[in-house]
Design a protein around this motif. Sequence first.
Motif, mmCIF file in Angstrom:
data_model
loop_
_atom_site.group_PDB
_atom_site.id
_atom_site.type_symbol
_atom_site.label_atom_id
_atom_site.label_comp_id
_atom_site.label_asym_id
_atom_site.label_seq_id
_atom_site.Cartn_x
_atom_site.Cartn_y
_atom_site.Cartn_z
ATOM 1 N N THR A 11 0.834 -1.208 0.000
ATOM 2 C CA THR A 11 0.000 0.000 0.000
ATOM 3 C C THR A 11 0.868 1.258 0.000
ATOM 4 N N ALA A 12 1.920 1.266 0.812
ATOM 5 C CA ALA A 12 2.815 2.425 0.879
ATOM 6 C C ALA A 12 3.528 2.658 -0.456
ATOM 7 N N VAL A 13 3.959 1.583 -1.107
ATOM 8 C CA VAL A 13 4.639 1.713 -2.401
ATOM 9 C C VAL A 13 3.674 2.286 -3.438
ATOM 10 N N LEU A 14 2.453 1.793 -3.467
ATOM 11 C CA LEU A 14 1.461 2.322 -4.405
ATOM 12 C C LEU A 14 1.161 3.794 -4.108
ATOM 13 N N GLN A 15 1.002 4.132 -2.838
ATOM 14 C CA GLN A 15 0.727 5.516 -2.450
ATOM 15 C C GLN A 15 1.868 6.438 -2.885
ATOM 16 N N ARG A 16 3.080 6.037 -2.608
ATOM 17 C CA ARG A 16 4.256 6.851 -2.943
ATOM 18 C C ARG A 16 4.419 6.980 -4.464
ATOM 19 N N THR A 17 4.189 5.889 -5.176
ATOM 20 C CA THR A 17 4.301 5.892 -6.639
ATOM 21 C C THR A 17 3.274 6.831 -7.252
ATOM 22 N N LEU A 18 2.034 6.733 -6.786
ATOM 23 C CA LEU A 18 0.986 7.606 -7.317
ATOM 24 C C LEU A 18 1.251 9.067 -6.977
ATOM 25 N N GLN A 19 1.709 9.331 -5.750
ATOM 26 C CA GLN A 19 1.987 10.710 -5.361
ATOM 27 C C GLN A 19 3.026 11.338 -6.290
ATOM 28 N N SER A 106 -4.558 10.105 -15.077
ATOM 29 C CA SER A 106 -3.160 10.041 -14.656
ATOM 30 C C SER A 106 -2.841 8.702 -13.991
ATOM 31 N N VAL A 107 -3.768 8.202 -13.185
ATOM 32 C CA VAL A 107 -3.571 6.896 -12.538
ATOM 33 C C VAL A 107 -3.545 5.781 -13.579
ATOM 34 N N VAL A 108 -4.464 5.827 -14.521
ATOM 35 C CA VAL A 108 -4.489 4.810 -15.580
ATOM 36 C C VAL A 108 -3.161 4.817 -16.332
ATOM 37 N N ARG A 109 -2.681 5.994 -16.665
ATOM 38 C CA ARG A 109 -1.403 6.096 -17.374
ATOM 39 C C ARG A 109 -0.247 5.562 -16.514
ATOM 40 N N THR A 110 -0.242 5.908 -15.241
ATOM 41 C CA THR A 110 0.816 5.444 -14.332
ATOM 42 C C THR A 110 0.855 3.930 -14.274
ATOM 43 N N PHE A 111 -0.301 3.310 -14.066
ATOM 44 C CA PHE A 111 -0.335 1.850 -13.955
ATOM 45 C C PHE A 111 -0.164 1.155 -15.304
ATOM 46 N N ASN A 112 -0.457 1.847 -16.387
ATOM 47 C CA ASN A 112 -0.192 1.295 -17.707
ATOM 48 C C ASN A 112 1.312 1.266 -17.983
#
Length: 175
Positions: A11-19, A106-112
């Motif tokens: 969860t922390a990695v996802l939060q930090r990555t998205l931020q 932006s989230v879709v692009r990040t995870f893509n």
Amino acid sequence: MSNHLAIATVTAVLQRTLQASVQRHVESVRISTIAPHRIGQGTPETAINLFLCHVSRNNALKIPDALAQRARNKRTPWRQAALELHYMLSFYGNEAELEPQRLMGSVVRTFNDRTTLSTQLIQDTLNDSTFSYLDQSDLSQQVQELQITPEDLSLDDLSKVWSVFFQTPYTLSMG
């Protein structure tokens, strides 16, 4: 190989990555990790809420891991649990300026662009003083990479998820 901090570390990695990624597209965005019914009423700030809403076992991943352990004759003090973490991401902001939709894009692009959580990304998060409560996590030592797979939620699925949060109005979301 991962200890009891593995789920919180993901969860922390996802939060930090998205931020890091989303703030390049939409200024002053904040990534939270709270239950949707705890998000304040009124005009919300520009934010994305990353909520772990479900955890399930992945027996397909558990079997190869057990066979590999047996083949190497290695014993671990605990049995590994192969899990799938299901997150709901909700998007908040100025509707007139389409902020929720811009955040979702932006989230879709990040995870893509980023389909795995690399060892380096995990280690960078663990080295971040913001997440000092995870300093005993050994997730970065895990052999298998963690995959990010967007989940297609039907309108019916979304309405069921949101109905769990009593008196919480629906907001733009994805799994």
